[in-house]
Design a protein around this motif. Structure first.
Motif, PDB file in Angstrom:
ATOM      1  N   UNK A 190       0.838  -1.201   0.000  1.00  0.00           N
ATOM      2  CA  UNK A 190       0.000   0.000   0.000  1.00  0.00           C
ATOM      3  C   UNK A 190       0.877   1.257   0.000  1.00  0.00           C
ATOM      4  N   UNK A 191       1.960   1.240   0.783  1.00  0.00           N
ATOM      5  CA  UNK A 191       2.870   2.395   0.833  1.00  0.00           C
ATOM      6  C   UNK A 191       3.435   2.687  -0.556  1.00  0.00           C
ATOM      7  N   UNK A 192       3.958   1.644  -1.193  1.00  0.00           N
ATOM      8  CA  UNK A 192       4.590   1.827  -2.503  1.00  0.00           C
ATOM      9  C   UNK A 192       3.570   2.313  -3.531  1.00  0.00           C
ATOM     10  N   UNK A 193       2.394   1.685  -3.531  1.00  0.00           N
ATOM     11  CA  UNK A 193       1.382   2.074  -4.520  1.00  0.00           C
ATOM     12  C   UNK A 193       0.878   3.490  -4.269  1.00  0.00           C
ATOM     13  N   UNK A 194       0.669   3.837  -2.998  1.00  0.00           N
ATOM     14  CA  UNK A 194       0.227   5.202  -2.678  1.00  0.00           C
ATOM     15  C   UNK A 194       1.307   6.213  -3.079  1.00  0.00           C
ATOM     16  N   UNK A 195       2.545   5.824  -2.853  1.00  0.00           N
ATOM     17  CA  UNK A 195       3.663   6.704  -3.223  1.00  0.00           C
ATOM     18  C   UNK A 195       3.617   6.994  -4.725  1.00  0.00           C
ATOM     19  N   UNK A 196       3.400   5.941  -5.496  1.00  0.00           N
ATOM     20  CA  UNK A 196       3.322   6.106  -6.949  1.00  0.00           C
ATOM     21  C   UNK A 196       2.168   7.044  -7.308  1.00  0.00           C
ATOM     22  N   UNK A 197       1.002   6.775  -6.727  1.00  0.00           N
ATOM     23  CA  UNK A 197      -0.179   7.591  -7.058  1.00  0.00           C
ATOM     24  C   UNK A 197       0.059   9.049  -6.687  1.00  0.00           C
ATOM     25  N   UNK A 198       0.608   9.297  -5.502  1.00  0.00           N
ATOM     26  CA  UNK A 198       0.818  10.674  -5.051  1.00  0.00           C
ATOM     27  C   UNK A 198       1.887  11.365  -5.903  1.00  0.00           C
TER      28      UNK A 198
END
Lengths: 386, 254
Positions: free
Chosen positions: A369-377
């Motif tokens: 979730x951290x990595x994916x949220x990082x990408x999205x942000x």
């Protein structure tokens, strides 16, 4: 796009490394379990499913809850969810992968797990559960990948994506319904043999999931510059309120039927949960804690003044999440086995091996979730600056 | 002849699959043939346990010992890891909800023999996600210990607690190894198989043979002249949890 996850602040890297350390501990604990057999867990001949399967069940709910942001946005064109649908879908991806890992670590012969697909058995809800979970993962990966990609390029998402999104809505309902069918179709386990189990699973999913999403949005606002605004958070709060009310309503239905009918097969399980049975009080304090959390959360959610205060709302979200986690992640699975079909009252509590492995699987989910949220942000920040 | 790589692989794969399937079918036929010639030709196996006869020898565990030593059942000294195919249980546990305060004390306090019921509608078979447990034509609920993934769904589904799981490596806990029967690995489920390996040779189950009081009668329910049918026709018998519709094939004469 994943390369965006490789550049971040010191705080970001510290968090990632912390999660990796937890995962490392889990890998070691799993190697020990793999070597020794499942005897190193607290499970026994009488209590054959425990903490792992309970976490799996709880997380299927978190995964399914993505539908609570997808449906208003895509079907009802509720625009203010535009910013958070991707967060819901990414959360679902992390949750489904955790589900799969929890199933995997629970297997006695994990290397034979492909047998489920080599010898497909439509009789077994477990077969359908693996099909629906796998399908749900694929759907969410496709949807989030293409929506984010189009957002990055500043174009409309491809036309074929809409039907895929619409398909993901009933699919989300199906994953938790089939998971309930794992339990509610067993004549041997009166505690689970309840038609309200699948509806209740959905109610718990649609309250705990959005509650977690509220917390994640508030956390993102605090930790990064990404602010979803207060409107979608308030909308999520209302969804959580309705779903939590339904959950408590269904729970009271279960308790009434079990205790008022007085059929020992049914009543004794509730007795074990809330009052203790034959000297076994293992879950009693937990269940009352869950009840207290449920009451606190409902007070905070139902009174508009409190709900609109984001500080109190975050307490409400935490109590909803914990109340349901205790109920599903500690109580629901184990109580199906206590008392046993022969009337014994066995005991169960997870061992340190189970605890370590479980924490590390949660760390895997958080990392995803951290990595994916990082990408999205990062994508959104790039769009803002250009 | 033009054949590209993909086509070749498809044909090769298909042939291989057919070959394996064909071999399996041949094997099944060969086994059935063998059974017909040397073993019982039977339709529906079942067992009657006469508890009065069983109680004649107090504290007797001959059937349990015979079964567990024949089948390399490991012996653990704790309830948590325990593995058992046949065991004794007090009436109030064996026939839960059917006891009352006033039943004769020799029934109430003496144990009943429990084993897999080889149900006509086995819930364990229904839930198995790999068909590692299945119902044979002759009624036996069988296990494939090589296919079982150890998910323990069958144990959750069994209303009689008849199944055990190898929580730990079983081999060091086998008292005396019987080289004629396979041992199990850790991480798989096991249970009574009505001694299918003995039936194939025309022998009765080990527990039936070992009982000094002839308290267990094994036979074919489809044969109206069999001993088991005569016993069931002349005595009132009970089954465990009949209300669940599983139709157990173990009958008890109280």
């Amino acid at each position: 796009m994943l390369e965006l996850a490789f550049s971040g602040s010191k705080k970001y890297w510290a968090w990632v490394i912390f999660l990796l350390i937890l995962i490392g501990c889990g890998v070691l604990a799993y190697m020990y379990q793999f070597n020794q057999g499942l005897g190193v867990t607290g499970m026994s001949r009488d209590v054959t499913w425990g903490f792992y399967i309970a976490q799996f069940t709880f997380l299927v709910g978190v995964a399914a809850s993505a539908v609570m942001v997808v449906l208003p946005y895509y079907v009802h064109h509720y625009k203010s969810f535009g910013k958070i649908t991707i967060l819901g879908e990414f959360l679902a991806i992390g949750a489904v992968i955790m589900c799969m890992l929890f199933i995997f670590v629970d297997m006695g012969q994990p290397l034979r797990i492909v047998n489920v697909f080599l010898y497909p058995s439509p009789n077994s809800p477990m077969f359908w559960d693996s099909v629906s979970l796998g399908g749900y993962l694929v759907l969410n990966v496709i949807i989030s990948r293409y929506t984010l990609d189009s957002e990055k390029k500043g174009i409309a998402p491809p036309k074929w994506l809409k039907p895929v999104v619409i398909l993901s809505i009933p699919w989300a309902v199906s994953i938790h319904t089939v998971t309930a069918f794992l339990y509610q179709g067993l004549a041997a386990r009166p505690f689970w043999l309840s038609a309200v189990m699948a509806p209740r699973f959905l109610a718990t999913a649609f309250s705990a999931g959005p509650a977690l999403l509220i917390l994640l949005c508030l956390l993102l606002r605090k930790m990064t510059k990404f602010d979803v605004g207060s409107e979608p958070i308030q909308k999520l709060a209302i969804i959580t309120t309705y779903a939590m009310l339904l959950n408590i309503f269904f729970l009271l239905m279960e308790i009434f039927t079990g205790l008022y009918s007085g059929i020992p097969d049914h009543a004794r399980h509730f007795q074990f949960l809330y009052f203790g049975l034959d000297g076994n009080y293992r879950l009693v304090p937990w269940m009352w804690l869950s009840t207290a959390f449920a009451i606190i959360s409902l007070i905070l959610l139902l009174i508009p003044k409190y709900r609109k205060n984001e500080k109190l709302l975050s307490i409400a979200a935490i109590t909803v999440f914990l109340s349901i986690w205790i109920d599903k992640g500690l109580g629901m699975v184990v109580t199906g086995f206590i008392p046993s079909p022969l009337g014994y009252v066995p005991d169960y509590w997870p061992t340190w091996v189970e605890a370590t492995i479980s924490v590390s699987i949660y760390a895997v989910g958080l990392l995803i979730v951290t990595v994916l949220y990082k990408v999205a942000l990062s994508v959104r920040r790039m769009l803002k600056t250009t | 002849m033009s054949i590209n790589r993909r086509k070749f692989l498809a044909i090769a794969g298909g042939t291989l699959a057919l070959g394996v399937a064909g071999k399996q079918t041949l094997k099944v036929f060969a086994e059935a043939e063998a059974r017909k010639s040397e073993g019982f030709a039977c339709k529906r196996w079942a067992m009657v346990v006469d508890l009065k006869k069983c109680h004649e020898t107090e504290g007797c565990t001959k059937c349990i010992e015979a079964c567990h030593s024949t089948h390399n059942v490991p012996h653990f000294n704790n309830k948590k890891d325990e593995i058992k195919w046949i065991w004794k249980e007090k009436f109030e546990h064996a026939f839960i909800e059917q006891e009352n305060e006033y039943i004769p004390s020799d029934i109430k306090n003496k144990p009943a023999l429990l084993l897999c019921n080889h149900c006509e509608n086995p819930p364990c078979v229904n839930v198995c996600p790999t068909q590692a447990t299945w119902k044979r034509k002759d009624g036996i609920v069988m296990m494939d210990w090589h296919r079982c993934i150890g998910c323990r769904y069958c144990m959750a589904a069994c209303p009689y607690s008849s199944r055990s799981f190898n929580w730990r490596e079983p081999r060091p806990h086998i008292k005396q190894l019987n080289p004629d029967f396979p041992t199990r690995t850790r991480g798989v489920v096991e249970k009574c198989t009505f001694c299918d390996e003995r039936l194939a040779k025309g022998l009765k189950p080990a527990c039936v043979e070992a009982c000094p009081n002839k308290a267990m009668v094994f036979g074919d329910l489809e044969d109206p002249n069999s001993e088991i049918r005569t016993m069931l026709g002349t005595n009132f018998s009970m089954r465990r949890k009949p209300e669940l519709g599983t139709q157990p094939e173990i009958y008890y004469i109280i």
